[in-house]
Design an enzyme around this catalytic site. Structure first.
Site, PDB file in Angstrom:
ATOM      1  N   LYS A  69      -9.001   0.353   2.803  1.00  0.00           N
ATOM      2  CA  LYS A  69      -9.399   0.053   1.237  1.00  0.00           C
ATOM      3  C   LYS A  69     -10.569  -0.907   1.447  1.00  0.00           C
ATOM      4  O   LYS A  69     -10.697  -1.614   2.635  1.00  0.00           O
ATOM      5  CB  LYS A  69      -7.514  -1.198   1.575  1.00  0.00           C
ATOM      6  N   SER A 126      -3.947   3.280  -6.541  1.00  0.00           N
ATOM      7  CA  SER A 126      -4.666   2.727  -4.494  1.00  0.00           C
ATOM      8  C   SER A 126      -4.980   4.121  -4.095  1.00  0.00           C
ATOM      9  O   SER A 126      -4.145   4.971  -4.292  1.00  0.00           O
ATOM     10  CB  SER A 126      -2.770   2.553  -3.184  1.00  0.00           C
ATOM     11  N   SER A 148       3.574  -3.703  -3.442  1.00  0.00           N
ATOM     12  CA  SER A 148       2.871  -2.553  -3.750  1.00  0.00           C
ATOM     13  C   SER A 148       3.036  -1.239  -3.058  1.00  0.00           C
ATOM     14  O   SER A 148       3.021  -0.297  -3.224  1.00  0.00           O
ATOM     15  CB  SER A 148       1.334  -2.794  -4.510  1.00  0.00           C
TER      16      SER A 148
END
Length: 421
Positions: A69, A126, A148
């Site tokens: 990420k 995402s 999340s």
């Protein structure tokens, strides 16, 4: 379905070379899921990984493609948090998890897109989950503040492991909500999640919250004998028929494997107030953490003839609308007029949530809940593993006691093998 173990076997048996494997993954890439693609670095890493494979020095993660990420710092590779504020930020160091993965000779495919600074992602936002679901990489390291990752696992039909707060170092994770931020794993199976967790866990002097914990070892039997699974009435009330069916079937699978099911009452605060408390606390901490980006010392620099004008212009143009809303909410919640009504109450909710979970863990080792209620276990800093199949996007979450990832990962792995998820 690609798994770490399957790829490791192929690499060891020389059915595929590390460079060949990486090149095949890059052919699948769609740039919309990535902020930065690291093909050159990946090919160089693959060549090094192949040397370790040839010398018999490979680990389970050697040569296996992964993604990060884009709020996880990577030396000499952009880390933008999908924000204009950090659009040109190139860290001079690696995050602790990156250091540990490099020691395993992992291969970084790229840095994935995300909601700006990781603020309350909705399912489908995402990039880290998307690239695993699309087969562009085998696993991805992501972050979670208020549940999340559980939602993303359900949306994409993946497995998401969020370990106990303090099991994985946050050093090098761009801070959003310091008391809630955790680094977790997206993968196709619980078994893969355990492999990555063992690689990235451990005490780190740069993160005072970290502790050493026992590695996770998966049971070779298909039994959950001796395990009690709590089914909180408050969590099951109000679920849709489809959700109730999936969770009931999951509970029956566990019972078939020897687990004892316990109908439990005692999560009213967790059900009713955890999500709101998460929003308040994360906003307050985000307002503090993001205050450093003033355009002078950190972040995008705007225009202006005075210090005040530069700061206002930098923050006005550097942050997106949603982040500005979170900053304003955070500052509102700790203002003198609202401190007791919002921030103090949110802290009180967190304490009550912890008490509710502590009471439940006196009677059970696992708590089964729908993925949509993961904010409660996030408030308590507890480990969770969430998983779903790709057909129905209905996730189940197994929560465990602090640092007891072993139990929930073992249970999730057995459930997945039993139901062929």
């Amino acid at each position: 379905m690609s798994t770490i173990l399957n790829l490791n076997k192929k690499l060891i048996a020389k059915e595929v070379g590390a460079v060949e494997l990486v090149e095949s993954y890059f052919e699948k890439i769609t740039n919309s899921a990535f902020v930065t693609v690291t093909k050159k670095q990946a090919l160089n890493a693959a060549q090094q990984a192949q040397k370790f494979l040839d010398e018999g020095k490979a680990t389970l993660l050697t040569g296996v493609p992964a993604a990060l990420k884009d709020n996880i710092c990577t030396n000499s590779i952009k880390t933008t948090c999908s924000s204009k504020m950090l659009e040109d930020f190139i860290p001079p160091y690696d995050a602790a998890v990156v250091e540990k993965l490099k020691a395993q000779s992992y291969i970084l495919i790229g840095k994935t897109a995300m909601k700006e600074f990781g603020a309350a992602e909705k399912p489908g936002e995402s990039g880290a989950a998307a690239v695993v679901s699309d087969g562009i990489c085998t696993y991805a390291i992501s972050s979670d503040s208020c549940g999340s990752m559980a939602g993303e696992a359900a949306f994409h039909g993946l497995t998401a492991l969020v370990p106990s707060y303090g099991r994985v170092s946050r050093y090098g994770l761009v801070a959003f909500s310091s008391s809630l931020d955790r680094l977790g794993v997206f993968a196709n199976t619980a078994e893969d999640c355990s492999i990555v967790l063992n690689a990235i866990s451990g005490r780190d002097e740069r993160d005072v919250n970290t502790k050493n914990a026992q590695p996770v070892t998966l049971s070779k039997t298909h039994s959950l004998e001796g395990i009690t699974i709590a089914l909180p009435k408050e969590f099951f009330d109000g679920m849709s028929t489809a959700e109730l069916k999936i969770l009931s079937e999951t509970a029956k699978v566990c019972e078939k494997m020897g687990a004892k099911l316990l109908e439990y009452n005692g999560f009213s605060v967790s059900r009713d107030y955890a999500k709101a408390a998460c929003m308040v606390l994360s906003s307050v901490e985000a307002a503090s953490n993001l205050s450093r980006y003033d355009g002078i010392k950190y972040g995008f620099r705007g225009q202006g003839d005075s210090y005040e004008e530069i700061v206002i212009n930098s923050r006005s143009h550097g942050f997106g609308d949603y982040i500005k809303c979170r900053i304003m909410l955070g500052n509102f919640a700790v203002s003198s007029d609202n401190f007791d009504s919002f921030y103090q109450k949110a802290l009180a909710v967190r304490q009550q949530v912890r008490k509710e979970y502590a009471a439940a863990f006196e009677k059970a080792q696992i708590i089964l809940s729908p993925h949509s209620l993961s904010a409660a276990s996030c408030l308590a800093g507890l480990p969770t593993i969430s998983f779903a199949d790709k057909q129905n996007q209905i996730g189940r979450t197994l929560s465990g006691n602090l640092f007891d990832e072993q139990t929930i990962i073992t249970a999730a792995s057995l459930i997945q093998k039993e139901t062929l998820i």
